[in-house]
Design a protein around this motif. Structure first.
Motif, short mmCIF file in Angstrom:
data_model
loop_
_atom_site.label_atom_id
_atom_site.label_comp_id
_atom_site.label_asym_id
_atom_site.label_seq_id
_atom_site.Cartn_x
_atom_site.Cartn_y
_atom_site.Cartn_z
N GLN A 65 -8.69 -1.39 -3.80
CA GLN A 65 -7.92 -2.37 -3.03
C GLN A 65 -8.46 -3.75 -3.34
O GLN A 65 -9.64 -4.04 -3.12
CB GLN A 65 -8.01 -2.08 -1.53
CG GLN A 65 -7.19 -3.06 -0.68
CD GLN A 65 -7.17 -2.70 0.79
OE1 GLN A 65 -7.64 -1.64 1.20
NE2 GLN A 65 -6.61 -3.58 1.61
N LYS A 119 0.25 7.21 0.90
CA LYS A 119 -0.92 8.08 0.90
C LYS A 119 -1.96 7.58 -0.09
O LYS A 119 -1.63 6.84 -1.02
CB LYS A 119 -0.52 9.51 0.53
CG LYS A 119 0.46 10.16 1.51
CD LYS A 119 0.81 11.57 1.07
CE LYS A 119 1.81 12.21 2.03
NZ LYS A 119 2.17 13.59 1.60
N GLN A 120 -3.20 7.99 0.11
CA GLN A 120 -4.27 7.62 -0.81
C GLN A 120 -4.02 8.20 -2.20
O GLN A 120 -4.26 7.55 -3.21
CB GLN A 120 -5.62 8.13 -0.27
CG GLN A 120 -6.82 7.82 -1.15
CD GLN A 120 -7.18 6.35 -1.19
OE1 GLN A 120 -6.90 5.61 -0.25
NE2 GLN A 120 -7.79 5.91 -2.29
N GLN A 121 -3.49 9.41 -2.23
CA GLN A 121 -3.06 10.01 -3.49
C GLN A 121 -1.93 10.98 -3.19
O GLN A 121 -1.84 11.54 -2.10
CB GLN A 121 -4.20 10.71 -4.20
CG GLN A 121 -4.86 11.83 -3.45
CD GLN A 121 -6.04 12.41 -4.24
OE1 GLN A 121 -6.94 11.67 -4.66
NE2 GLN A 121 -6.04 13.71 -4.45
N LYS A 152 -3.06 7.89 -7.53
CA LYS A 152 -4.10 7.71 -6.52
C LYS A 152 -4.50 6.24 -6.50
O LYS A 152 -4.38 5.53 -7.52
CB LYS A 152 -5.31 8.59 -6.80
CG LYS A 152 -6.06 8.30 -8.10
CD LYS A 152 -7.23 9.27 -8.26
CE LYS A 152 -7.96 9.06 -9.59
NZ LYS A 152 -9.07 10.03 -9.77
N GLN A 182 0.83 -1.19 0.00
CA GLN A 182 0.00 0.00 0.00
C GLN A 182 0.87 1.25 0.00
O GLN A 182 1.78 1.38 0.82
CB GLN A 182 -0.92 0.03 1.22
CG GLN A 182 -1.86 1.21 1.24
CD GLN A 182 -2.89 1.12 2.35
OE1 GLN A 182 -2.90 0.17 3.14
NE2 GLN A 182 -3.80 2.10 2.41
#
Length: 232
Positions: free
Chosen positions: A151, A111-113, A147, A108
């Motif tokens: 998942q 950051k998310q984006q 981004k 992962q």
């Protein structure tokens, strides 16, 4: 534009075609232009397709506008006329195209984006780039935006937009944040994909037609694979 294949002759997926340009969906393992391997390049396959489809005598003109790494899949744009080629080259040089990639990573991202900024230095001996946080000798600035789109059970689907076009840029920059692309042994992924591909796909290309001046948007269908299937 939807995921549409106009022609699938001889394993060549044509996504868009008119008198001046042709856009194809490159398979993993195909090389865009001839190299020292001597393998038949995608450009020759496209020339043969045009020659057969239109019964063209003699040599077929085809201009290579940009390239994708051999293990990468997705959109490749070619020029069918000498009028269109310099105009397309200018669009790419002036960054007036929008290129969107999808990538599968195991880890992962932080950051998310995010926007990643590095300085990349290419080593021609091993055909690999190294990312640095600060500018160093013979390095070039590299910027991308990513981004997390989805998942999956074991992977994360990332969408990437390039601001620059450096050697192995996406592969190198994602690896530098601990997210090597699935199957990419060169940049730190632990296992190869069965077909020797890496899970990086040139998903969408948006640009202005070099002659008609119309907005063109092309989306390349994903490779046939159970993990890619789970992304839709």
């Amino acid at each position: 534009m939807s995921e549409k294949i106009l022609s699938n002759k001889s394993n060549l997926q044509v996504l868009f075609e008119d008198n001046h340009i042709i856009v194809v969906n490159k398979r993993a393992g195909d090389i865009v232009q001839g190299d020292k391997t001597g393998d038949k390049p995608l450009s020759d396959v496209v020339k043969s397709y045009i020659k057969d489809k239109y019964n063209k005598p003699g040599n077929v003109y085809l201009g290579v506008v940009h390239r994708l790494d051999r293990p990468t899949t997705g959109i490749v744009l070619f020029s069918k006329t000498s009028k269109a080629l310099p105009r397309l080259n200018k669009l790419f040089a002036e960054k007036k195209t929008n290129k969107t990639y999808w990538a599968l990573v195991k880890n992962q991202p932080p950051k998310q984006q995010d926007t990643l900024i590095h300085w990349l230095r290419k080593n021609p001996k091993n055909n690999k780039s190294t990312a640095f946080i600060k500018e160093t000798s013979d390095s070039k600035k590299a910027i991308l935006h990513y981004k997390i789109l989805k998942q999956l059970d074991n992977y994360f689907l990332l969408e990437i937009e390039l601001e620059t076009g450096r050697h192995h840029q996406i592969r190198c920059q994602l690896a530098s944040i601990g997210c090597p692309i699935k199957g990419d042994l060169k940049y730190g992924f632990k296992r190869s994909n069965p077909d020797a591909s890496i899970s990086l796909h040139a998903r969408q290309l948006e640009f202005t037609h070099p002659v008609k001046k119309e907005a063109i948007s092309v989306i390349a269908p994903l490779p046939k694979d159970t993990i890619w299937d789970a992304c839709l």
